[in-house]
Write a protein that holds these residues in place. Structure first.
Motif, PDB file in Angstrom:
ATOM      1  N   ASN A   1      -0.340 -37.650  11.920  1.00 50.64           N
ATOM      2  CA  ASN A   1       0.456 -37.327  11.335  1.00 50.64           C
ATOM      3  C   ASN A   1       0.872 -35.468  11.739  1.00 50.64           C
ATOM      4  N   ARG A   2       0.203 -34.746  11.795  1.00 49.00           N
ATOM      5  CA  ARG A   2       0.509 -33.490  12.049  1.00 49.00           C
ATOM      6  C   ARG A   2       1.122 -33.423  13.517  1.00 49.00           C
ATOM      7  N   LEU A   3       0.775 -34.546  14.483  1.00 51.57           N
ATOM      8  CA  LEU A   3       1.754 -33.542  15.969  1.00 51.57           C
ATOM      9  C   LEU A   3       3.439 -34.649  15.862  1.00 51.57           C
TER      10      LEU A   3
ATOM     11  N   ARG B   1      -4.848 -35.158  11.927  1.00 49.32           N
ATOM     12  CA  ARG B   1      -3.990 -35.365  13.114  1.00 49.32           C
ATOM     13  C   ARG B   1      -3.050 -35.460  14.049  1.00 49.32           C
TER      14      ARG B   1
ATOM     15  N   ARG C   1      14.566 -31.760  15.400  1.00 49.22           N
ATOM     16  CA  ARG C   1      15.651 -31.124  14.228  1.00 49.22           C
ATOM     17  C   ARG C   1      15.900 -29.662  15.095  1.00 49.22           C
TER      18      ARG C   1
ATOM     19  N   GLU D   1       5.161 -34.830  12.678  1.00 49.03           N
ATOM     20  CA  GLU D   1       5.617 -33.966  12.132  1.00 49.03           C
ATOM     21  C   GLU D   1       5.765 -32.246  12.667  1.00 49.03           C
ATOM     22  N   GLU D   2       5.286 -32.397  14.453  1.00 48.84           N
ATOM     23  CA  GLU D   2       5.583 -31.355  15.034  1.00 48.84           C
ATOM     24  C   GLU D   2       6.712 -31.705  15.968  1.00 48.84           C
ATOM     25  N   ALA D   3       6.328 -32.702  16.520  1.00 51.88           N
ATOM     26  CA  ALA D   3       7.252 -33.911  16.894  1.00 51.88           C
ATOM     27  C   ALA D   3       9.010 -33.458  16.563  1.00 51.88           C
ATOM     28  N   LYS D   4       9.170 -34.117  15.401  1.00 51.34           N
ATOM     29  CA  LYS D   4      10.186 -34.315  14.459  1.00 51.34           C
ATOM     30  C   LYS D   4      10.723 -33.123  14.039  1.00 51.34           C
ATOM     31  N   GLN D   5       9.872 -32.073  13.745  1.00 49.14           N
ATOM     32  CA  GLN D   5      10.381 -30.548  13.577  1.00 49.14           C
ATOM     33  C   GLN D   5      11.231 -29.984  14.417  1.00 49.14           C
ATOM     34  N   ARG D   6      10.508 -30.575  16.307  1.00 47.92           N
ATOM     35  CA  ARG D   6      11.389 -29.934  17.332  1.00 47.92           C
ATOM     36  C   ARG D   6      12.884 -30.569  17.528  1.00 47.92           C
TER      37      ARG D   6
ATOM     38  N   GLU E   1       7.973 -39.258  22.404  1.00 50.30           N
ATOM     39  CA  GLU E   1       6.533 -38.286  22.260  1.00 50.30           C
ATOM     40  C   GLU E   1       5.701 -39.065  20.787  1.00 50.30           C
TER      41      GLU E   1
END
Length: 549
Positions: A138-140, A136, A149, A142-147, A179
Protein backbone atom coordinates in the motif's frame (compact mmCIF):
# COMPACT_ATOMS: atom_id res chain seq x y z
CA UNK A 1 -2.94 -43.48 3.62
CA UNK A 2 -2.77 -40.49 5.97
CA UNK A 3 -0.90 -42.39 8.67
CA UNK A 4 1.87 -43.42 6.25
CA UNK A 5 2.10 -39.93 4.73
CA UNK A 6 1.83 -37.77 7.85
CA UNK A 7 2.99 -40.15 10.58
CA UNK A 8 0.00 -39.19 12.76
CA UNK A 9 -2.53 -41.72 13.99
CA UNK A 10 -5.78 -41.24 12.04
CA UNK A 11 -9.31 -41.49 13.47
CA UNK A 12 -10.00 -44.45 11.21
CA UNK A 13 -6.94 -46.35 12.46
CA UNK A 14 -7.65 -45.42 16.09
CA UNK A 15 -11.21 -46.80 15.91
CA UNK A 16 -9.97 -50.07 14.38
CA UNK A 17 -7.31 -50.47 17.06
CA UNK A 18 -9.13 -49.20 20.17
CA UNK A 19 -12.90 -49.73 19.99
CA UNK A 20 -13.73 -51.82 16.94
CA UNK A 21 -14.75 -54.88 19.01
CA UNK A 22 -17.06 -52.83 21.28
CA UNK A 23 -18.85 -51.27 18.32
CA UNK A 24 -19.20 -54.59 16.52
CA UNK A 25 -20.63 -56.27 19.66
CA UNK A 26 -23.58 -53.82 19.89
CA UNK A 27 -27.01 -55.45 19.25
CA UNK A 28 -29.19 -52.31 19.02
CA UNK A 29 -29.05 -48.65 18.12
CA UNK A 30 -28.99 -47.74 21.81
CA UNK A 31 -26.08 -50.07 22.56
CA UNK A 32 -24.23 -48.80 19.49
CA UNK A 33 -24.64 -45.15 20.58
CA UNK A 34 -23.52 -46.09 24.08
CA UNK A 35 -20.35 -47.77 22.75
CA UNK A 36 -19.64 -44.66 20.68
CA UNK A 37 -20.13 -42.34 23.66
CA UNK A 38 -17.82 -44.33 25.95
CA UNK A 39 -15.01 -43.88 23.39
CA UNK A 40 -15.67 -40.18 22.80
CA UNK A 41 -17.42 -40.73 19.45
CA UNK A 42 -20.79 -39.84 18.00
CA UNK A 43 -22.76 -41.62 15.27
CA UNK A 44 -25.03 -39.41 13.14
CA UNK A 45 -26.61 -39.22 9.70
CA UNK A 46 -25.10 -37.26 6.86
CA UNK A 47 -26.56 -37.45 3.37
CA UNK A 48 -27.50 -41.03 2.57
CA UNK A 49 -25.06 -42.62 5.04
CA UNK A 50 -23.61 -42.47 8.54
CA UNK A 51 -20.53 -40.71 9.85
CA UNK A 52 -18.54 -41.07 13.09
CA UNK A 53 -17.38 -37.80 14.67
CA UNK A 54 -14.72 -37.39 17.37
CA UNK A 55 -14.77 -34.73 20.10
CA UNK A 56 -12.29 -32.55 18.19
CA UNK A 57 -14.57 -32.54 15.11
CA UNK A 58 -12.64 -35.10 13.06
CA UNK A 59 -15.08 -37.14 10.96
CA UNK A 60 -14.88 -40.45 9.14
CA UNK A 61 -17.47 -42.48 7.24
CA UNK A 62 -18.84 -45.41 9.21
CA UNK A 63 -18.57 -47.69 6.17
CA UNK A 64 -14.82 -46.83 5.95
CA UNK A 65 -14.28 -48.49 9.33
CA UNK A 66 -15.99 -51.68 8.14
CA UNK A 67 -18.58 -52.51 5.49
CA UNK A 68 -20.81 -53.98 8.24
CA UNK A 69 -21.14 -50.46 9.71
CA UNK A 70 -22.79 -48.98 6.62
CA UNK A 71 -26.27 -47.54 7.11
CA UNK A 72 -27.90 -50.20 4.93
CA UNK A 73 -26.44 -53.16 6.81
CA UNK A 74 -27.03 -51.61 10.24
CA UNK A 75 -30.69 -50.94 9.39
CA UNK A 76 -31.01 -54.57 8.31
CA UNK A 77 -29.73 -55.60 11.78
CA UNK A 78 -31.38 -52.97 14.02
CA UNK A 79 -34.20 -51.48 11.94
CA UNK A 80 -34.58 -47.84 10.89
CA UNK A 81 -31.90 -45.50 12.16
CA UNK A 82 -32.56 -44.01 15.59
CA UNK A 83 -30.53 -40.91 16.52
CA UNK A 84 -28.81 -40.76 19.88
CA UNK A 85 -31.00 -39.44 22.71
CA UNK A 86 -28.08 -38.86 25.10
CA UNK A 87 -27.06 -35.51 23.71
CA UNK A 88 -25.76 -33.26 26.46
CA UNK A 89 -25.09 -36.20 28.81
CA UNK A 90 -22.43 -35.31 31.36
CA UNK A 91 -20.85 -38.77 31.35
CA UNK A 92 -17.15 -38.44 30.48
CA UNK A 93 -15.75 -40.90 27.96
CA UNK A 94 -13.21 -43.41 29.21
CA UNK A 95 -10.95 -42.64 26.26
CA UNK A 96 -11.02 -40.39 23.22
CA UNK A 97 -9.18 -39.85 19.99
CA UNK A 98 -6.22 -37.45 20.01
CA UNK A 99 -3.96 -36.87 17.02
CA UNK A 100 -0.51 -38.10 18.03
CA UNK A 101 2.43 -39.88 16.40
CA UNK A 102 2.11 -43.54 15.60
CA UNK A 103 3.70 -46.03 17.94
CA UNK A 104 7.44 -46.02 17.41
CA UNK A 105 10.51 -47.89 18.62
CA UNK A 106 11.85 -44.64 20.14
CA UNK A 107 10.30 -42.05 22.44
CA UNK A 108 9.08 -39.09 20.36
CA UNK A 109 7.28 -37.15 23.12
CA UNK A 110 9.88 -34.37 23.22
CA UNK A 111 10.02 -34.06 19.43
CA UNK A 112 6.23 -33.98 19.14
CA UNK A 113 6.03 -31.23 21.79
CA UNK A 114 8.50 -29.17 19.73
CA UNK A 115 6.48 -29.87 16.60
CA UNK A 116 3.20 -28.73 18.20
CA UNK A 117 4.84 -25.58 19.59
CA UNK A 118 6.29 -24.60 16.21
CA UNK A 119 3.04 -25.32 14.37
CA UNK A 120 0.97 -23.35 16.91
CA UNK A 121 3.30 -20.36 16.52
CA UNK A 122 3.18 -20.65 12.72
CA UNK A 123 -0.15 -18.86 12.17
CA UNK A 124 0.65 -15.70 14.22
CA UNK A 125 4.04 -15.34 12.56
CA UNK A 126 2.52 -15.77 9.13
CA UNK A 127 -0.16 -13.19 9.91
CA UNK A 128 2.49 -10.67 11.00
CA UNK A 129 4.55 -11.17 7.83
CA UNK A 130 1.47 -10.91 5.61
CA UNK A 131 0.43 -7.69 7.38
CA UNK A 132 3.88 -6.21 6.77
CA UNK A 133 3.76 -7.21 3.11
CA UNK A 134 0.32 -5.57 2.67
CA UNK A 135 1.47 -2.36 4.36
CA UNK A 136 4.55 -2.24 2.16
CA UNK A 137 2.44 -2.76 -0.97
CA UNK A 138 0.00 0.00 0.00
CA UNK A 139 2.85 2.38 0.78
CA UNK A 140 4.54 1.77 -2.58
CA UNK A 141 1.26 2.21 -4.45
CA UNK A 142 0.56 5.47 -2.61
CA UNK A 143 4.06 6.75 -3.45
CA UNK A 144 3.53 5.87 -7.12
CA UNK A 145 0.18 7.69 -7.15
CA UNK A 146 1.79 10.72 -5.49
CA UNK A 147 4.41 10.83 -8.24
CA UNK A 148 1.64 10.59 -10.83
CA UNK A 149 -0.27 13.50 -9.27
CA UNK A 150 2.91 15.56 -9.20
CA UNK A 151 3.49 14.90 -12.90
CA UNK A 152 -0.09 15.93 -13.73
CA UNK A 153 0.23 19.13 -11.72
CA UNK A 154 3.44 19.95 -13.58
CA UNK A 155 1.75 19.32 -16.96
CA UNK A 156 -1.01 21.80 -16.06
CA UNK A 157 1.56 24.55 -15.63
CA UNK A 158 3.25 23.85 -18.94
CA UNK A 159 2.02 25.90 -21.89
CA UNK A 160 1.80 23.98 -25.10
CA UNK A 161 -0.48 22.43 -27.67
CA UNK A 162 -3.50 20.54 -26.51
CA UNK A 163 -2.54 17.40 -28.47
CA UNK A 164 0.93 17.32 -26.90
CA UNK A 165 -0.50 17.62 -23.39
CA UNK A 166 -2.94 14.81 -24.10
CA UNK A 167 -0.07 12.55 -25.14
CA UNK A 168 1.89 13.46 -21.98
CA UNK A 169 -1.15 12.79 -19.75
CA UNK A 170 -1.62 9.38 -21.39
CA UNK A 171 2.07 8.55 -20.92
CA UNK A 172 1.83 9.52 -17.21
CA UNK A 173 -1.20 7.28 -16.72
CA UNK A 174 0.52 4.36 -18.52
CA UNK A 175 3.62 4.76 -16.33
CA UNK A 176 1.48 4.75 -13.19
CA UNK A 177 -0.34 1.56 -14.26
CA UNK A 178 2.96 -0.17 -14.99
CA UNK A 179 4.36 0.77 -11.57
CA UNK A 180 1.24 -0.45 -9.78
CA UNK A 181 1.34 -3.71 -11.78
CA UNK A 182 4.97 -4.32 -10.78
CA UNK A 183 4.18 -3.56 -7.14
CA UNK A 184 1.26 -6.03 -7.14
CA UNK A 185 3.37 -8.69 -8.82
CA UNK A 186 6.13 -8.23 -6.25
CA UNK A 187 3.57 -8.49 -3.45
CA UNK A 188 2.17 -11.74 -4.84
CA UNK A 189 5.65 -13.26 -5.05
CA UNK A 190 6.41 -12.16 -1.51
CA UNK A 191 3.13 -13.53 -0.22
CA UNK A 192 3.83 -16.87 -1.88
CA UNK A 193 7.26 -16.97 -0.22
CA UNK A 194 5.67 -16.20 3.18
CA UNK A 195 3.15 -19.01 2.80
CA UNK A 196 5.96 -21.38 1.81
CA UNK A 197 8.14 -20.31 4.75
CA UNK A 198 5.34 -20.61 7.32
CA UNK A 199 3.57 -23.58 5.77
CA UNK A 200 2.09 -26.02 8.24
CA UNK A 201 3.96 -29.29 7.91
CA UNK A 202 2.80 -32.81 8.65
CA UNK A 203 4.63 -34.65 11.43
CA UNK A 204 6.68 -36.78 9.03
CA UNK A 205 7.54 -33.77 6.84
CA UNK A 206 8.69 -31.82 9.91
CA UNK A 207 10.91 -34.74 11.00
CA UNK A 208 12.39 -34.87 7.49
CA UNK A 209 13.07 -31.12 7.56
CA UNK A 210 14.79 -31.33 10.95
CA UNK A 211 16.84 -34.38 9.89
CA UNK A 212 18.01 -32.54 6.77
CA UNK A 213 19.54 -29.75 8.87
CA UNK A 214 21.38 -32.32 11.04
CA UNK A 215 18.99 -33.26 13.88
CA UNK A 216 20.02 -36.86 14.69
CA UNK A 217 17.07 -37.35 17.06
CA UNK A 218 14.63 -36.54 14.25
CA UNK A 219 16.50 -38.92 11.92
CA UNK A 220 16.24 -41.71 14.49
CA UNK A 221 12.49 -41.03 14.83
CA UNK A 222 12.06 -41.29 11.05
CA UNK A 223 13.87 -44.62 10.94
CA UNK A 224 11.87 -45.98 13.89
CA UNK A 225 8.51 -44.96 12.42
CA UNK A 226 8.05 -47.93 10.10
CA UNK A 227 9.20 -51.53 10.11
CA UNK A 228 11.41 -51.54 7.02
CA UNK A 229 12.73 -54.58 5.17
CA UNK A 230 16.13 -52.98 4.70
CA UNK A 231 18.27 -52.14 1.72
CA UNK A 232 19.06 -54.93 -0.72
CA UNK A 233 21.70 -55.31 -3.41
CA UNK A 234 25.36 -54.33 -3.04
CA UNK A 235 25.54 -53.33 0.62
CA UNK A 236 28.04 -53.03 3.47
CA UNK A 237 27.10 -53.13 7.14
CA UNK A 238 28.10 -54.39 10.54
CA UNK A 239 26.88 -55.49 13.93
CA UNK A 240 28.20 -52.64 16.09
CA UNK A 241 27.03 -49.08 15.50
CA UNK A 242 29.72 -46.47 16.19
CA UNK A 243 29.85 -42.70 16.22
CA UNK A 244 30.33 -41.02 12.86
CA UNK A 245 32.66 -38.07 13.41
CA UNK A 246 35.52 -38.87 11.00
CA UNK A 247 34.90 -39.27 7.31
CA UNK A 248 31.91 -37.17 6.21
CA UNK A 249 30.45 -37.56 2.72
CA UNK A 250 28.37 -34.96 0.94
CA UNK A 251 24.73 -35.39 2.01
CA UNK A 252 22.31 -35.19 -0.91
CA UNK A 253 18.81 -35.75 0.55
CA UNK A 254 16.73 -37.65 3.14
CA UNK A 255 13.50 -39.60 2.63
CA UNK A 256 10.57 -40.00 5.04
CA UNK A 257 11.77 -43.52 5.79
CA UNK A 258 15.01 -42.10 7.17
CA UNK A 259 17.17 -43.19 4.24
CA UNK A 260 20.03 -40.72 3.79
CA UNK A 261 21.52 -40.26 0.31
CA UNK A 262 25.23 -39.40 0.21
CA UNK A 263 27.25 -38.42 -2.84
CA UNK A 264 30.76 -39.85 -3.10
CA UNK A 265 32.25 -38.62 -6.36
CA UNK A 266 29.62 -39.46 -8.98
CA UNK A 267 28.17 -42.37 -6.99
CA UNK A 268 25.09 -42.24 -4.74
CA UNK A 269 25.31 -44.10 -1.41
CA UNK A 270 22.14 -44.96 0.54
CA UNK A 271 22.22 -45.23 4.34
CA UNK A 272 19.23 -46.62 6.24
CA UNK A 273 21.01 -46.77 9.59
CA UNK A 274 21.77 -50.51 9.31
CA UNK A 275 23.82 -50.73 6.13
CA UNK A 276 25.24 -48.72 3.22
CA UNK A 277 24.06 -49.49 -0.30
CA UNK A 278 26.55 -48.76 -3.05
CA UNK A 279 25.36 -47.61 -6.47
CA UNK A 280 26.44 -49.11 -9.75
CA UNK A 281 29.61 -48.13 -11.59
CA UNK A 282 31.60 -47.07 -8.54
CA UNK A 283 35.33 -46.59 -8.99
CA UNK A 284 37.97 -48.14 -6.73
CA UNK A 285 38.87 -44.79 -5.16
CA UNK A 286 35.23 -44.02 -4.31
CA UNK A 287 34.74 -47.56 -3.01
CA UNK A 288 37.68 -47.09 -0.66
CA UNK A 289 36.03 -43.89 0.64
CA UNK A 290 32.78 -45.80 1.24
CA UNK A 291 34.69 -48.51 3.10
CA UNK A 292 36.25 -45.86 5.35
CA UNK A 293 32.73 -44.57 6.05
CA UNK A 294 31.58 -48.11 6.89
CA UNK A 295 34.56 -48.65 9.22
CA UNK A 296 33.73 -45.51 11.18
CA UNK A 297 30.07 -46.50 11.44
CA UNK A 298 30.27 -50.24 12.05
CA UNK A 299 33.86 -50.88 13.14
CA UNK A 300 36.56 -52.89 11.42
CA UNK A 301 34.44 -56.06 11.08
CA UNK A 302 32.31 -55.52 7.95
CA UNK A 303 29.55 -57.63 6.45
CA UNK A 304 29.36 -57.43 2.64
CA UNK A 305 26.31 -58.52 0.62
CA UNK A 306 25.72 -58.38 -3.10
CA UNK A 307 27.00 -59.82 -6.34
CA UNK A 308 30.26 -61.72 -6.72
CA UNK A 309 31.77 -58.88 -8.78
CA UNK A 310 30.95 -56.36 -6.05
CA UNK A 311 32.52 -58.55 -3.37
CA UNK A 312 35.66 -58.91 -5.48
CA UNK A 313 35.78 -55.12 -5.93
CA UNK A 314 35.52 -54.63 -2.16
CA UNK A 315 38.33 -57.10 -1.43
CA UNK A 316 40.60 -55.58 -4.09
CA UNK A 317 39.93 -52.04 -2.83
CA UNK A 318 40.61 -53.02 0.79
CA UNK A 319 43.88 -54.73 -0.13
CA UNK A 320 44.98 -51.89 -2.43
CA UNK A 321 44.44 -49.25 0.29
CA UNK A 322 45.79 -51.59 3.01
CA UNK A 323 42.75 -50.87 5.20
CA UNK A 324 42.69 -52.52 8.67
CA UNK A 325 39.44 -54.33 7.97
CA UNK A 326 38.05 -57.85 8.40
CA UNK A 327 35.10 -59.50 6.71
CA UNK A 328 32.20 -61.50 8.15
CA UNK A 329 32.28 -63.93 5.22
CA UNK A 330 35.01 -66.57 5.58
CA UNK A 331 35.57 -66.79 1.80
CA UNK A 332 36.05 -63.03 1.54
CA UNK A 333 38.44 -63.08 4.48
CA UNK A 334 40.55 -65.81 2.83
CA UNK A 335 40.55 -63.95 -0.46
CA UNK A 336 41.60 -60.74 1.30
CA UNK A 337 44.50 -62.46 3.03
CA UNK A 338 45.63 -64.08 -0.23
CA UNK A 339 45.74 -60.71 -2.00
CA UNK A 340 47.64 -59.12 0.88
CA UNK A 341 50.22 -61.92 0.85
CA UNK A 342 50.59 -61.63 -2.93
CA UNK A 343 51.15 -57.87 -2.66
CA UNK A 344 53.71 -58.38 0.12
CA UNK A 345 55.61 -60.94 -1.97
CA UNK A 346 55.71 -58.62 -4.96
CA UNK A 347 57.00 -55.73 -2.82
CA UNK A 348 59.83 -57.90 -1.46
CA UNK A 349 60.77 -59.07 -4.94
CA UNK A 350 60.97 -55.47 -6.17
CA UNK A 351 63.21 -54.51 -3.28
CA UNK A 352 65.80 -57.25 -4.06
CA UNK A 353 68.70 -56.33 -6.36
CA UNK A 354 68.66 -58.43 -9.54
CA UNK A 355 71.73 -60.61 -10.14
CA UNK A 356 72.91 -62.37 -13.27
CA UNK A 357 75.74 -64.84 -14.02
CA UNK A 358 78.76 -64.75 -11.71
CA UNK A 359 78.55 -60.99 -11.02
CA UNK A 360 79.75 -60.19 -7.54
CA UNK A 361 81.34 -63.65 -7.04
CA UNK A 362 84.94 -64.77 -7.02
CA UNK A 363 86.01 -66.43 -10.23
CA UNK A 364 86.87 -70.00 -9.43
CA UNK A 365 88.57 -72.55 -11.61
CA UNK A 366 87.75 -76.16 -11.90
CA UNK A 367 89.86 -77.03 -8.83
CA UNK A 368 88.20 -74.40 -6.67
CA UNK A 369 91.16 -71.98 -6.69
CA UNK A 370 90.54 -68.30 -6.99
CA UNK A 371 91.59 -66.86 -10.29
CA UNK A 372 93.73 -63.77 -10.27
CA UNK A 373 92.03 -60.52 -11.09
CA UNK A 374 92.39 -59.42 -14.67
CA UNK A 375 94.07 -56.15 -15.44
CA UNK A 376 91.93 -53.66 -17.35
CA UNK A 377 93.38 -50.75 -19.27
CA UNK A 378 91.26 -47.61 -19.20
CA UNK A 379 91.40 -45.06 -22.01
CA UNK A 380 93.71 -42.11 -21.53
CA UNK A 381 90.81 -39.69 -21.26
CA UNK A 382 89.73 -41.23 -17.92
CA UNK A 383 91.75 -40.36 -14.80
CA UNK A 384 93.77 -43.18 -13.25
CA UNK A 385 93.06 -44.43 -9.74
CA UNK A 386 95.90 -45.93 -7.73
CA UNK A 387 94.72 -47.68 -4.60
CA UNK A 388 96.34 -50.71 -2.96
CA UNK A 389 94.60 -54.10 -3.26
CA UNK A 390 91.73 -52.67 -5.34
CA UNK A 391 90.60 -56.10 -6.58
CA UNK A 392 88.24 -56.84 -9.40
CA UNK A 393 85.30 -54.48 -9.91
CA UNK A 394 82.12 -56.06 -8.55
CA UNK A 395 83.82 -59.17 -7.20
CA UNK A 396 83.74 -58.30 -3.49
CA UNK A 397 81.64 -55.61 -1.72
CA UNK A 398 83.21 -53.40 0.93
CA UNK A 399 82.91 -54.65 4.56
CA UNK A 400 80.17 -52.17 5.51
CA UNK A 401 78.01 -53.40 2.63
CA UNK A 402 78.34 -57.17 3.10
CA UNK A 403 75.47 -59.48 4.08
CA UNK A 404 72.74 -56.92 3.61
CA UNK A 405 70.46 -55.39 0.98
CA UNK A 406 70.99 -51.80 -0.06
CA UNK A 407 68.50 -49.36 -1.53
CA UNK A 408 69.23 -47.27 -4.60
CA UNK A 409 69.96 -44.17 -2.53
CA UNK A 410 72.75 -46.03 -0.65
CA UNK A 411 74.64 -47.22 -3.72
CA UNK A 412 77.86 -45.53 -4.77
CA UNK A 413 77.79 -43.34 -7.88
CA UNK A 414 80.64 -43.06 -10.39
CA UNK A 415 81.21 -39.44 -11.36
CA UNK A 416 82.94 -38.57 -14.63
CA UNK A 417 84.69 -35.23 -14.39
CA UNK A 418 84.88 -34.79 -18.18
CA UNK A 419 82.09 -34.60 -20.72
CA UNK A 420 80.67 -37.85 -22.02
CA UNK A 421 80.70 -38.71 -25.70
CA UNK A 422 77.75 -39.83 -27.76
CA UNK A 423 78.00 -41.84 -30.97
CA UNK A 424 76.21 -39.86 -33.66
CA UNK A 425 74.97 -41.02 -37.03
CA UNK A 426 77.77 -39.08 -38.75
CA UNK A 427 80.36 -41.26 -37.02
CA UNK A 428 79.12 -44.37 -38.82
CA UNK A 429 81.27 -45.24 -41.86
CA UNK A 430 79.54 -44.63 -45.17
CA UNK A 431 80.02 -48.18 -46.47
CA UNK A 432 77.79 -49.59 -43.72
CA UNK A 433 74.17 -50.19 -44.55
CA UNK A 434 71.80 -48.00 -42.56
CA UNK A 435 68.55 -49.86 -41.93
CA UNK A 436 65.58 -48.97 -39.77
CA UNK A 437 63.50 -51.26 -37.59
CA UNK A 438 61.72 -53.97 -39.52
CA UNK A 439 58.01 -54.56 -38.74
CA UNK A 440 57.02 -58.05 -37.61
CA UNK A 441 53.48 -58.31 -38.92
CA UNK A 442 53.09 -61.94 -37.90
CA UNK A 443 52.91 -60.83 -34.25
CA UNK A 444 50.06 -58.40 -34.91
CA UNK A 445 46.58 -59.68 -34.00
CA UNK A 446 44.07 -59.50 -36.83
CA UNK A 447 46.35 -57.55 -39.22
CA UNK A 448 46.49 -58.45 -42.91
CA UNK A 449 49.56 -56.38 -43.68
CA UNK A 450 51.65 -53.51 -42.42
CA UNK A 451 49.44 -50.54 -41.45
CA UNK A 452 46.14 -52.39 -42.08
CA UNK A 453 43.27 -52.30 -39.53
CA UNK A 454 40.25 -54.56 -39.19
CA UNK A 455 36.68 -53.62 -40.03
CA UNK A 456 35.80 -53.55 -36.31
CA UNK A 457 38.62 -51.13 -35.56
CA UNK A 458 37.58 -48.91 -38.45
CA UNK A 459 34.00 -48.88 -37.14
CA UNK A 460 35.28 -48.03 -33.65
CA UNK A 461 37.35 -45.13 -35.01
CA UNK A 462 34.35 -43.83 -36.96
CA UNK A 463 32.09 -44.00 -33.89
CA UNK A 464 34.70 -42.28 -31.69
CA UNK A 465 35.19 -39.48 -34.22
CA UNK A 466 31.43 -38.93 -34.43
CA UNK A 467 30.99 -38.82 -30.63
CA UNK A 468 33.95 -36.50 -30.16
CA UNK A 469 32.47 -34.09 -32.69
CA UNK A 470 29.21 -34.05 -30.75
CA UNK A 471 31.07 -33.63 -27.45
CA UNK A 472 32.29 -30.24 -28.61
CA UNK A 473 28.64 -29.11 -28.80
CA UNK A 474 27.09 -30.97 -25.83
CA UNK A 475 28.80 -30.91 -22.44
CA UNK A 476 27.12 -34.07 -21.05
CA UNK A 477 28.74 -36.49 -23.55
CA UNK A 478 31.75 -38.30 -22.02
CA UNK A 479 35.07 -38.65 -23.78
CA UNK A 480 35.20 -41.71 -26.10
CA UNK A 481 38.45 -43.62 -26.68
CA UNK A 482 39.60 -46.99 -27.98
CA UNK A 483 39.78 -49.73 -25.36
CA UNK A 484 43.30 -49.69 -23.96
CA UNK A 485 43.05 -51.12 -20.42
CA UNK A 486 44.84 -54.48 -19.99
CA UNK A 487 41.79 -56.37 -18.70
CA UNK A 488 39.87 -56.10 -15.43
CA UNK A 489 36.42 -55.29 -14.11
CA UNK A 490 34.58 -52.42 -15.82
CA UNK A 491 31.03 -51.13 -16.23
CA UNK A 492 28.95 -52.10 -19.27
CA UNK A 493 27.63 -49.04 -21.12
CA UNK A 494 25.70 -50.55 -24.05
CA UNK A 495 26.11 -51.89 -27.59
CA UNK A 496 26.36 -49.90 -30.82
CA UNK A 497 26.38 -51.05 -34.45
CA UNK A 498 28.36 -49.08 -37.04
CA UNK A 499 28.76 -50.22 -40.66
CA UNK A 500 27.54 -53.70 -39.73
CA UNK A 501 30.15 -54.05 -36.96
CA UNK A 502 29.24 -54.45 -33.28
CA UNK A 503 30.89 -52.26 -30.65
CA UNK A 504 30.76 -52.63 -26.86
CA UNK A 505 30.85 -49.48 -24.71
CA UNK A 506 32.77 -49.88 -21.45
CA UNK A 507 32.74 -47.08 -18.87
CA UNK A 508 36.00 -46.26 -17.13
CA UNK A 509 35.76 -43.40 -14.62
CA UNK A 510 34.70 -40.32 -16.67
CA UNK A 511 35.38 -41.73 -20.15
CA UNK A 512 33.75 -44.34 -22.42
CA UNK A 513 35.97 -46.97 -24.04
CA UNK A 514 34.93 -48.62 -27.33
CA UNK A 515 35.80 -52.28 -27.96
CA UNK A 516 34.97 -54.15 -31.23
CA UNK A 517 33.13 -57.44 -30.59
CA UNK A 518 31.60 -60.20 -32.69
CA UNK A 519 27.90 -60.91 -33.21
CA UNK A 520 27.81 -63.78 -30.69
CA UNK A 521 29.22 -61.55 -27.95
CA UNK A 522 26.70 -58.81 -28.79
CA UNK A 523 23.80 -61.28 -28.40
CA UNK A 524 25.16 -62.35 -25.04
CA UNK A 525 25.64 -58.77 -23.82
CA UNK A 526 22.03 -57.91 -24.65
CA UNK A 527 20.96 -60.07 -21.72
CA UNK A 528 22.63 -57.84 -19.13
CA UNK A 529 21.56 -54.34 -18.12
CA UNK A 530 23.46 -51.13 -18.74
CA UNK A 531 25.47 -50.33 -15.62
CA UNK A 532 26.28 -53.94 -14.69
CA UNK A 533 29.89 -54.92 -14.09
CA UNK A 534 31.65 -57.10 -16.67
CA UNK A 535 35.14 -58.57 -16.80
CA UNK A 536 37.45 -58.04 -19.77
CA UNK A 537 40.33 -60.46 -20.26
CA UNK A 538 43.79 -59.22 -21.40
CA UNK A 539 43.08 -60.44 -24.96
CA UNK A 540 39.88 -58.36 -25.21
CA UNK A 541 37.25 -61.04 -24.44
CA UNK A 542 34.26 -59.86 -22.41
CA UNK A 543 33.15 -62.24 -19.67
CA UNK A 544 29.75 -62.16 -17.97
CA UNK A 545 28.00 -64.47 -15.57
CA UNK A 546 27.59 -67.90 -17.10
CA UNK A 547 29.38 -69.26 -20.12
CA UNK A 548 31.56 -66.82 -22.10
CA UNK A 549 32.89 -67.03 -25.64
Amino acid sequence: DMEHHAGIESLLGWIKRECFDQIQAAQSWKALHRAMQVNGLKLQERGNGLVITALDGTTVKASSVDRDFSKTKLEVRFGAFVPSTEQGNSDCPTKQYEPKPLRSRVDTAGLYARYKHEMSAMNPLRAVELSRAIQRKNRLIEEAKQRGRLKRSTLKLIKGQRTTKRILYAQTSLTLRDEISKINKSYLNGRQAIYHQYKRLAWADWLKQQATVGDQEALAALRARLVTIGLKGDTMGGEVRQATEGFQAEQDSITKKGTVFYRVGKTIIRDDGERLKVGRGITQANLQAVMMMAMERYGQHIKVNGSADFKEQVVQAAASANLPITFDDADLACRHQAILQSNTTQEHSHERKPTSGNRGRNDRGGNGDTRPALTRTLPKRFPSFKKPDLGRIGSRPPPESQNRLRGLSELGVVHLAQRGEVLLSGDVPGHMEQQGTQPVNRLRRGAVGAGAITAGQAAANKYIAEREAKRLLLYDIPKNTRYHTPGGVTVFGGIRQVDGQFLALLKDSDQMMVLPIDEATSRRLKRIAVGDCVTVSPNGTIKTKGRSR
